[in-house]
Design an enzyme around this catalytic site. Structure first.
Site, mmCIF file in Angstrom:
data_model
loop_
_atom_site.group_PDB
_atom_site.id
_atom_site.type_symbol
_atom_site.label_atom_id
_atom_site.label_comp_id
_atom_site.label_asym_id
_atom_site.label_seq_id
_atom_site.Cartn_x
_atom_site.Cartn_y
_atom_site.Cartn_z
ATOM 1 N N ASP A 19 -48.493 16.298 -48.584
ATOM 2 C CA ASP A 19 -48.967 15.312 -49.561
ATOM 3 C C ASP A 19 -49.495 14.071 -48.834
ATOM 4 O OD1 ASP A 19 -48.063 17.030 -51.492
ATOM 5 O OD2 ASP A 19 -46.184 15.947 -51.844
HETATM 6 N N1 URA Z 1 -42.908 19.075 -50.323
HETATM 7 C C1 URA Z 1 -43.459 18.006 -50.941
HETATM 8 O O1 URA Z 1 -43.053 17.646 -52.033
HETATM 9 N N2 URA Z 1 -44.468 17.367 -50.313
HETATM 10 C C2 URA Z 1 -44.930 17.710 -49.092
HETATM 11 O O2 URA Z 1 -45.832 17.062 -48.548
HETATM 12 C C3 URA Z 1 -44.346 18.826 -48.461
HETATM 13 C C4 URA Z 1 -43.331 19.490 -49.089
#
Ligand code: URA
Length: 236
Positions: free
Chosen positions: A105
């Site tokens: 993310d």
């Molecule tokens: N899980 C999440 O919620 N975000 C990420 O970036 C990776 C795993």
């Protein structure tokens, strides 16, 4: 055994232009099997022991990189509106087809493998493969032993139960390590939310498929994977 022009080998392995490779060679910084060679057009064995400034280099047509991804970037090769991780690399890397192996993310930091090796990326990202990923997570509420069980049992996500996740609560109970063997969209955030509606305040990936994020890399910095790290990913 396959042979290759020395300037091509140096240029592909160090990701420098052919001209820069020739200059490196001419200036006597390149050794092949212990001998300084000053001509780029000489053919050498791909398996030869090659050093530049005394450091071993390994010939590979592919690029394998460990990036400590900073927050605020999109982990893809292009995006219509926002800056991507490719902005951390010289254009020659995108010309060679570098791409991120998986997604983090925009507000997640930490280990992102970048490669040009589509076969390896496909294998590591395939749901059948179960490459392990460990994250450091800080939440707004303390984790409990009940959360350990919830993550172990899995929760329903997009009509399917998530695979067993390992929650390791640290001394500060708002801080934990979570290890996944799959990578569903926002999986950590959704698991934490399912455990008493916890909000994730900080998320950092610290391992991927046996590779551990190098502590010497600041956010935004990267380095080539070592030969043994590449082997580790391939044998995963
Ligand atoms: N899980 C999440 O919620 N975000 C990420 O970036 C990776 C795993």
């Amino acid at each position: 055994m396959a042979s290759i022009r020395l300037d091509k080998l140096i240029s592909s392995s160090l990701i420098v232009s052919r001209k820069d490779a020739v200059n490196l060679i001419k200036s006597g910084r390149v050794c092949v099997n212990g001998e300084i060679l000053k001509k780029g057009d000489i053919k050498v064995d791909e398996q030869a022991k090659i050093t530049v400034d005394g450091k071993n280099i390994v010939y590979s047509d592919n690029i394998y990189i460990m990036l400590n991804m900073p927050s605020g970037l999109i982990s893809s090769t292009d995006d219509n509106r926002e800056k991507t991780v490719m902005s951390l690399f010289d254009k020659s890397y995108s010309d060679k087809g570098l791409f991120p192996c998986g997604r983090l993310d925009k507000d997640t930091v930490g280990l992102l493998i970048m490669t040009t090796d589509g076969t390896l990326a496909h294998k590591l990202l395939s749901p059948k493969h179960h490459a392990k990923k460990t994250y450091e997570v800080r939440c707004d509420k303390p984790f409990t032993l009940e959360d350990v069980q919830i993550m172990k049992d899995g929760i329903m996500m997009d009509g399917k139960r998530t695979k067993e996740a390992l929650l390791e609560i640290q001394n500060d109970p708002c801080f934990a390590k979570i290890t996944l063997t799959e990578g569903k969209f926002h999986e950590i955030k959704r698991l934490c939310y399912a455990c008493g509606q916890k909000e994730v305040l900080f998320l950092k990936r610290i391992t991927f498929g046996g590779i551990v994020l190098d502590e010497n890399l600041e956010e935004g910095q990267w380095r080539n994977l070592t030969e043994s790290e590449i082997e580790m990913l391939k044998s995963n």
